[in-house]
Structure formats: C-alpha cells, structure tokens
Design an enzyme around this catalytic site. Structure first.
Site, PDB file in Angstrom:
ATOM      1  N   HIS A   1       4.820  -7.816  -1.069  1.00  0.00           N
ATOM      2  CA  HIS A   1       4.676  -6.585  -0.312  1.00  0.00           C
ATOM      3  C   HIS A   1       5.883  -5.679  -0.386  1.00  0.00           C
ATOM      4  O   HIS A   1       5.741  -4.481  -0.540  1.00  0.00           O
ATOM      5  CB  HIS A   1       4.218  -6.777   1.123  1.00  0.00           C
ATOM      6  CG  HIS A   1       3.525  -5.520   1.566  1.00  0.00           C
ATOM      7  ND1 HIS A   1       2.236  -5.238   1.213  1.00  0.00           N
ATOM      8  CD2 HIS A   1       3.974  -4.432   2.197  1.00  0.00           C
ATOM      9  CE1 HIS A   1       1.913  -4.036   1.646  1.00  0.00           C
ATOM     10  NE2 HIS A   1       2.938  -3.518   2.239  1.00  0.00           N
TER      11      HIS A   1
ATOM     12  N   ARG B   1     -12.976  -7.882  -6.475  1.00  0.00           N
ATOM     13  CA  ARG B   1     -12.132  -7.236  -7.468  1.00  0.00           C
ATOM     14  C   ARG B   1     -11.953  -8.171  -8.670  1.00  0.00           C
ATOM     15  O   ARG B   1     -12.373  -9.318  -8.647  1.00  0.00           O
ATOM     16  CB  ARG B   1     -10.778  -6.909  -6.846  1.00  0.00           C
ATOM     17  CG  ARG B   1      -9.981  -8.141  -6.494  1.00  0.00           C
ATOM     18  CD  ARG B   1      -8.895  -7.840  -5.486  1.00  0.00           C
ATOM     19  NE  ARG B   1      -7.691  -7.357  -6.135  1.00  0.00           N
ATOM     20  CZ  ARG B   1      -6.475  -7.457  -5.594  1.00  0.00           C
ATOM     21  NH1 ARG B   1      -6.298  -8.004  -4.424  1.00  0.00           N
ATOM     22  NH2 ARG B   1      -5.422  -6.992  -6.220  1.00  0.00           N
ATOM     23  N   ARG B   2     -11.316  -7.669  -9.704  1.00  0.00           N
ATOM     24  CA  ARG B   2     -10.906  -8.458 -10.881  1.00  0.00           C
ATOM     25  C   ARG B   2     -12.068  -9.124 -11.590  1.00  0.00           C
ATOM     26  O   ARG B   2     -12.007 -10.279 -11.971  1.00  0.00           O
ATOM     27  CB  ARG B   2      -9.897  -9.537 -10.471  1.00  0.00           C
ATOM     28  CG  ARG B   2      -8.617  -8.949  -9.956  1.00  0.00           C
ATOM     29  CD  ARG B   2      -7.748 -10.013  -9.372  1.00  0.00           C
ATOM     30  NE  ARG B   2      -6.445  -9.475  -9.030  1.00  0.00           N
ATOM     31  CZ  ARG B   2      -5.755  -9.838  -7.951  1.00  0.00           C
ATOM     32  NH1 ARG B   2      -6.251 -10.729  -7.125  1.00  0.00           N
ATOM     33  NH2 ARG B   2      -4.580  -9.312  -7.721  1.00  0.00           N
TER      34      ARG B   2
ATOM     35  N   TYR C   1       7.491  -1.239  -1.482  1.00  0.00           N
ATOM     36  CA  TYR C   1       8.459  -0.309  -0.902  1.00  0.00           C
ATOM     37  C   TYR C   1       9.558   0.008  -1.900  1.00  0.00           C
ATOM     38  O   TYR C   1      10.162   1.078  -1.841  1.00  0.00           O
ATOM     39  CB  TYR C   1       8.978  -0.859   0.434  1.00  0.00           C
ATOM     40  CG  TYR C   1       7.832  -0.895   1.407  1.00  0.00           C
ATOM     41  CD1 TYR C   1       7.416   0.280   2.016  1.00  0.00           C
ATOM     42  CD2 TYR C   1       7.090  -2.048   1.613  1.00  0.00           C
ATOM     43  CE1 TYR C   1       6.309   0.297   2.833  1.00  0.00           C
ATOM     44  CE2 TYR C   1       5.981  -2.048   2.432  1.00  0.00           C
ATOM     45  CZ  TYR C   1       5.593  -0.874   3.041  1.00  0.00           C
ATOM     46  OH  TYR C   1       4.488  -0.850   3.833  1.00  0.00           O
TER      47      TYR C   1
ATOM     48  N   HIS D   1      -7.103   0.803  -2.280  1.00  0.00           N
ATOM     49  CA  HIS D   1      -5.964   1.061  -1.402  1.00  0.00           C
ATOM     50  C   HIS D   1      -4.670   1.213  -2.186  1.00  0.00           C
ATOM     51  O   HIS D   1      -3.953   2.189  -2.047  1.00  0.00           O
ATOM     52  CB  HIS D   1      -5.834  -0.060  -0.368  1.00  0.00           C
ATOM     53  CG  HIS D   1      -4.466  -0.172   0.236  1.00  0.00           C
ATOM     54  ND1 HIS D   1      -3.982   0.773   1.118  1.00  0.00           N
ATOM     55  CD2 HIS D   1      -3.472  -1.071   0.068  1.00  0.00           C
ATOM     56  CE1 HIS D   1      -2.757   0.435   1.465  1.00  0.00           C
ATOM     57  NE2 HIS D   1      -2.418  -0.677   0.839  1.00  0.00           N
ATOM     58  N   PHE D   2      -4.364   0.231  -3.057  1.00  0.00           N
ATOM     59  CA  PHE D   2      -3.028   0.319  -3.661  1.00  0.00           C
ATOM     60  C   PHE D   2      -2.972   1.286  -4.839  1.00  0.00           C
ATOM     61  O   PHE D   2      -1.898   1.778  -5.165  1.00  0.00           O
ATOM     62  CB  PHE D   2      -2.440  -1.068  -3.970  1.00  0.00           C
ATOM     63  CG  PHE D   2      -3.037  -1.815  -5.118  1.00  0.00           C
ATOM     64  CD1 PHE D   2      -2.754  -1.459  -6.423  1.00  0.00           C
ATOM     65  CD2 PHE D   2      -3.881  -2.896  -4.890  1.00  0.00           C
ATOM     66  CE1 PHE D   2      -3.295  -2.168  -7.488  1.00  0.00           C
ATOM     67  CE2 PHE D   2      -4.423  -3.602  -5.942  1.00  0.00           C
ATOM     68  CZ  PHE D   2      -4.136  -3.236  -7.245  1.00  0.00           C
ATOM     69  N   HIS D   3      -4.136   1.602  -5.428  1.00  0.00           N
ATOM     70  CA  HIS D   3      -4.089   2.658  -6.441  1.00  0.00           C
ATOM     71  C   HIS D   3      -3.831   4.008  -5.776  1.00  0.00           C
ATOM     72  O   HIS D   3      -3.168   4.869  -6.342  1.00  0.00           O
ATOM     73  CB  HIS D   3      -5.366   2.685  -7.265  1.00  0.00           C
ATOM     74  CG  HIS D   3      -5.351   1.691  -8.396  1.00  0.00           C
ATOM     75  ND1 HIS D   3      -5.644   0.375  -8.236  1.00  0.00           N
ATOM     76  CD2 HIS D   3      -5.042   1.827  -9.719  1.00  0.00           C
ATOM     77  CE1 HIS D   3      -5.526  -0.266  -9.401  1.00  0.00           C
ATOM     78  NE2 HIS D   3      -5.152   0.600 -10.311  1.00  0.00           N
TER      79      HIS D   3
END
Lengths: 189, 540
Positions: B215, B429-430, B219, B366-368
């Site tokens: 995680h 996913r994946r 950042y 979300h993370f894209h």
C-alpha cells in the site's frame, strides 16, 4: 510596524483560521469513518474470521476434515449447515455446492496447492484460500437459485477456467436429501 | 540551476519508453479479453503480458519518474550541483540491468506470477533478481537525496528547507522503508525457493510481507504528483501556495500513516486475525487526512491565482482560471480522478464493504483511476513543465498537449467506470478471458467492450505524449531560465524544527510499522507447519 505589515499579519491569521477549520472537518470525517467501521464490526457482527487455523496441504487428501469423502454440504444436528471445499489448479471440489435457503451456513475451505479465492457472485461472500491455512466464512442465502462462484485470485495459467457453482435450494428439499446422512453436492441433480 | 540535465533526461526517457511499452500491452490485454477480440487460443500469453505490464508500471516507471524528478528538484530547489553524480548513474544502470534481467524470463513465459509474485507460485529466479536490482538502484537515489539535503543544510544552518526538497526527501524515505517488506519476502522467502535451495514456502507470511510494501508504494507513486500540486501548479498558473506549513504537514502525514496500513490488502485472508485487520482499517481511514488537507490547500491556492487574474464572486473565480494552460487542465483532471478513485478507496478500506468487491474488477478500476489517472497525468504535466529546462528548447505544441491530456482523462474514465460496475456484479480480476456466451456473464459484455475502447484512447494519448516530448528535443532553442517552484502566500522566514527535518517522523514511521506488523509477522514465522510445497511456473 507599518500598515502593510499589519495587513499581512491579519491575512495570515485569517488563512490560519480557515485552514484550522478545514483540518478539523477532515479529522472529524476520518474519525467518523473509523467509528462507523467499529460499530458495524461489533454491533452488526461483521468481523472477519477471528482465529488463524492451519492445515498441511500436502496431506489434506489423506486425513483430516478435507479428505474427499468429507467435502460438500452437511446438515448439522442444530439445523445449521457446514460446507467444506478445497480449491486446486484449476477447479473447486465440489465443483457445485448445494445449500438450503434461509439457513446459517459455515463454509470451511482451503487450498491444495497455490493461492485461490472464492467469490459468490451477487453476494458479499468473498474469501481467499491460502495453502496452509483454513478460511472460514459465515453465510446465509435469502433467495433460491444458481450462483456463479469464480476463483477470484490468479492461480496460474488455467485461472480463467476455474468457475464453480452454488445451488441454493428449498429448505425442505435439502432436509429431505440430507436424510440419508453423508455429504451433499449437486451431483445427481 | 539544472546542471546534470543528461542524467535527468535519461531517467525520464527510460521511464516513458517502458511506459509506452507497458501501455501497449495493457491496451492489447483489454482488447483480447473483451467480446470484440477473439478468444486468445493460449491464455498463457495473456498472463505473460499482464506480468510485464504490472512489473513495469508498478516498479520501473514510477521509480524512474520519482528519481529523475528528485534529481531535478535537488539541483533546482537547493540551487546546488548534485553531489554523487557517479552514484546516480550507477543507480540508473542498475535499473536498466534489473529491468532487462526481469523482463527476459517474463517474455519467455518462465515468470508469469504477476507483479504481486503469488507464492507458492514460483517463477524463474532471474525475474526476482531483476526486481531486486531495480530496487537497489532506487535505494542509491534515496541515499543521494538525503546526502544532498545534508550538504545543503551544512551550508545553510537553520534555514527552511525548500518545500519541494522537503517533500522529495520525505518521499524517498517512504520508498526506502516500504520497499523493505517486499525485499524481505524476496530475499528470505522467494529467491531461496526460486534458486532451488528450498522446496517449501509460507505463502501466508509472504502475503503479509508483501502487503507491507503494497500500500505505501502507492503513496511513493503519489509523491511526485503531490509535489507538483504544491510546488509547480500554483507557479504555472500565476498563483501562490496557500500555506507552506500545511504542505509540510501533509507530506509528514504521508510518511507516518501511509506505511503501517497494508494489511487491508489481506482483509479476506485466513492468516491474519480480525484484530489487526481492524487496526489497519482504522489507519487506512487516517491516510485520507493528508489528501483532504491537500485538496483544500490546492483549491485555495488555485483560487488565489484566479482572484489575482480578476476572478470575482463565490464561484465566479473558477471561470477566471487559465483553462488553456496545460498545467491547469492536468490539475483539474487529476483532482476529478483522485476524487472518484479516493471515494472507491474509502470503500476498499472498510472490510465490511470490501467483501463485496474484494479481488473483483472494481479493484482494477480503483487503482487505475488513482495511479494511471490522477498520478500519471501529473507525471505528464511534470515532464511538460521541466522539458524546456532540460532540453533548452521550447515545447510549441500547446494545443497538442491539451488534446493529449483530454484524451488521457476521457480514456481513463471510459476504461475504469465500467470496471467498477462489473466489479460490483462480481467479475473477478486477472482473467485471460470470459465466456460471454454464458447467460450469467453476457450482461457484462458491453461494459468490458467500453473498457477496451478506453484502453485504445489511452494508448493514443500515450503515443501523443511521447511524440510531443520527442518533437520537443528538436524545437527551436530557448533560454528557459532557472527552474522555479511556487512560493507560499506567506513565505516562511523560519520553520519549526519538526517541520524542517525528517528524523522524528521517520522514527515514528518505523515504530508504527513495527507495532502494526511485528506481532503478526513474528507469530506467523513461529507457527509450525504452514510452509507448503512450491509450485514452479512452467514446470510440467
């Protein structure tokens, strides 16, 4: 102190005050979220699996609760149902799980090789299967029907073909089928 | 004062070259798993491609951008020549060597373990060694940033460290410490097995180690973006930073609270108890704080620019913003995507809500949106802003730059919104492909098709970006002047020691990580019989 200085000083104070207010709001939002999570976890009993249980994946087919004859659904004496399942490259055993509607169900599952995952579409049932560890998940279905159960974690080249199924049937039907004892799956249905 | 331009340009060019490569793979992946592409006869190719896409986008690309930008900040904010230029080049070449070493086994199909590794799946040992080299190369950068700041401090005792450098060094420390989790997993667990020295591995423990990195690494990717928000955007649109100290507090908060929260990636795992999951969930809520503070400070800074340009009224000032300025456009897009992605993040962080979307396409969405969207669009902006100073030539394609940013924004929305939707429907996913002929999956076909179209829009935008930079290398010469950072409304004459140094916060970061990770890791390591046989990729 000149007039210009007073002006700068005053605006700095205003800026700091506005900023403090915003920071306070931000802190309240964050604390509120944490409290909500605590409330939901404790009051609504939505905490995850509390205990860490281990099992040796290279021996699960030989002895213990995950031997093949013990996999599937079983009606317990108190009316609850326990489901045992394993994931392996590239299928679940049993490939189709049968359970009654409106009944507390405990699913206990593990992996025989690599990391897999169980996700039952259209529900919040979603857990990882990590080899060496037993995953326990509580569930209860409110509607009968068929649900797809894909493996949700990459488990190598056949991952995309690893789909199971959950058949939720009428409570009486299930009790009837469970009469003979033994473990139930969709086989023969 | 940018002296080592070649060094910085080398980092940026390598970053954008590997980015272009991974972006192409990404678009191809979305195409072949959508109903418009025919089914891939060999899904193994899909997972090779996915491993390469993730490894490049997750480790190589953002690390190179942070390093190149970091060297630029060090020289221009501190106004001193970079100390340790030879070491900097060594770090660069280590990354080149590592990237090549990692990508060869991936291309050969010997390491399709995705960038998150997934033990007990074990790939070719050179894949992991390559990743280690990339990280070691970046650690040289971490050391150089600390050393350069120290040299400057000696020459300027007690003076406030320029904000850009303060944030840059905070980001480098965050990276150094967060990389330790994956490094421990690789060195103690995976590499001995991959090298054939051991045959078993504790997959549960490995997942906990990886969550340590997984995680806070986000950042680290975010740091250059936030540095750009605070120190480039206000200057580029003719404004000022609302508050210098709030900026410092935000970066410090990232350092302290971003680190010990990774276990929210194991909410659905059986090897972590409920108590630590709750603690990590609460800490994850805390990490929203620096972002909320940043949103306020940057919106206020932008408002200052608008009012200086004659903007009036409660909301009327928004129209007075220089919307034709690419930096303004990038910031606005970045904020919109950060808003949507952040809202999704708050859902992921709660383990009650997370259960409905864990490991579904929602997470990919979300993370894209956060990384590929909010973060990468600011990487573009950083490159555009720095380019004239690095090349001594003007970027003249302003219109093309605006189109490129628009395309990236539109492409990212078209790609990620449908992903969120099918994630809620339970699409995992994946997966190399879906059987859209199945009536239960057929309704998701349209959403997946939209995502694939979004992927090609993103690819077009990425190609435009590289073309604009390449053309910039041959544009007419211009005297770009010294590279400057935004000033605060009230530029501090002195800064409290706590906001001018990192030691206290680094100590806090380490202590918090040890308390949040120490007990689970030690218990797992001491639990007998949890090591399982390794499963080698490609072994028959």
């Amino acid at each position: 102190m000149s007039a210009g200085d007073t002006h700068t000083h005053g605006s700095a104070e205003v800026a700091a005050r506005v900023e403090r207010r915003w920071a306070t709001i931000a802190v309240i939002i964050v604390v509120g979220m944490a409290l909500l999570a605590a409330f939901a976890g404790i009051h609504r009993a939505t905490m995850p699996q509390p205990r860490v249980e281990t099992t040796d994946p290279s021996r699960i087919h030989l002895s213990g609760e995950f031997v093949e004859s013990n996999l599937g659904s079983v009606l317990e004496a108190n009316g609850n149902v326990t489901v045992r399942a394993i994931g392996q490259q590239y299928s679940f055993t049993p490939a189709c799980i049968v359970v009654p509607v409106d009944t507390p169900i405990t699913m206990r599952a593990t992996s025989a090789d690599v990391v897999h995952g169980i996700l039952i579409q259209g529900t919040n049932i979603n857990t990882m299967l990590v080899p060496g560890y037993i995953s326990e998940q509580l569930m209860r279905f409110t509607k009968t029907g068929d649900y797809l159960m894909p493996c949700q974690e990459f488990c190598s080249f056949g991952h995309e073909g690893m789909w199971g199924k959950v058949k939720v049937i009428d409570k009486a039907d299930f009790a009837n089928r469970a009469k003979g004892g033994g473990r139930l799956s969709c086989v023969g249905q | 004062m940018l002296v080592n331009r070649k060094l910085i340009l080398a980092h940026f060019w390598l970053a954008f070259a590997v980015f272009g490569f991974a972006l192409t793979l990404g678009a191809w992946q979305m195409f072949i798993r959508s109903p418009i592409g025919t089914w891939l006869s060999n899904p193994e190719l899909y997972y090779r491609s996915l491993t390469a896409h993730g490894t490049v986008m997750g480790y190589v690309f953002p690390t190179l951008v942070a390093m190149g930008f970091g060297y630029a900040i060090s020289e221009s904010a501190l106004e001193q020549r970079l100390v340790g230029v030879r070491w900097a080049w060594t770090g660069f070449w280590l990354i080149v060597a590592g990237a090549i070493m990692a990508v060869v086994p991936v291309a050969l199909g010997r390491a399709s373990v995705l960038y998150t590794f997934y033990p007990p799946l074990i790939g070719n040992v050179f894949y992991y060694l390559g990743v280690v080299l990339v990280v070691v190369g970046s650690w040289i950068w971490v050391a150089l940033m600390a050393i350069n700041l120290r040299v400057w401090r000696k020459a300027h005792p007690g003076a406030p460290v320029p904000l850009a450098m303060f944030a840059n060094v905070a980001g480098s420390y965050l990276w150094a410490w967060t990389a330790v989790g994956a490094a421990l997993e690789l060195l103690l667990q995976i590499i001995p097995v991959a090298a054939g020295l051991k045959a078993t591995i504790d997959a549960g423990l490995a997942r906990v180690f990886f969550s340590w990195t997984l995680h806070a690494i986000v950042y680290f990717w975010l740091m250059p973006t936030y540095i750009a928000y605070y120190t480039i955007v206000p200057r580029a649109i003719g404004g000022r930073v609302y508050s210098d100290s709030m900026a410092r507090i935000s970066f410090i908060l990232f350092l302290v609270v971003a680190m010990p929260i990774g276990m929210h990636h194991t909410f659905a795992d059986p090897q972590v108890g409920a108590g630590f999951k709750f603690i990590h969930s609460a800490f994850t809520a805390l990490v929203a704080l620096p972002t909320l503070l940043t949103v306020f400070t940057i919106c206020a800074s932008v408002e200052i620019a608008a009012r200086l340009r004659g903007g009036r009224g409660m909301f009327g000032w928004i129209r007075a913003l220089p919307w034709d300025n690419p930096m303004m456009l990038a910031l606005a897009f970045s904020f919109v995507m950060l808003g949507f992605g952040g809202a999704g993040g708050l859902i992921n962080m709660s383990y009650q809500l997370d259960a409905s979307i864990h490991n579904t396409q929602w997470i990919t969405g979300h993370f894209h949106l956060i990384f590929g969207g909010a973060i990468v669009i600011m990487y573009f902006a950083i490159a555009y802003d720095l380019w004239p100073h690095l090349t001594g030539r003007e970027l003249i394609d302003i219109r093309l730059i605006r189109t490129q940013l628009w395309l990236w924004f539109i492409g990212m929305i078209i790609t990620t919104f449908p992903w969120h939707w099918v994630g809620i429907l339970g699409m995992p996913r994946r997966m190399a492909y879906f059987d859209f002929g199945d009536p239960a999956i057929a309704p998701q076909a349209l959403s997946v098709t939209f995502s694939a179209i979004g992927g090609f829009i993103l690819l077009a935008s990425g190609i435009m970006f590289i073309v604009i930079l390449a053309r910039g290398m041959r544009a007419p010469r211009v005297a770009a002047g010294p590279y400057r950072f935004a000033l605060a409304v009230h530029q501090p004459a002195t800064v409290p020691v706590a906001l001018n140094t990192h030691a206290l916060w680094v100590a806090l970061m380490i202590v918090l990580t040890l308390t949040n990770y120490g007990y689970p890791i030690v218990t797992l390591a001491l639990t007998e019989g949890t090591s399982v046989p390794a499963v080698y990729v490609g072994a028959q």
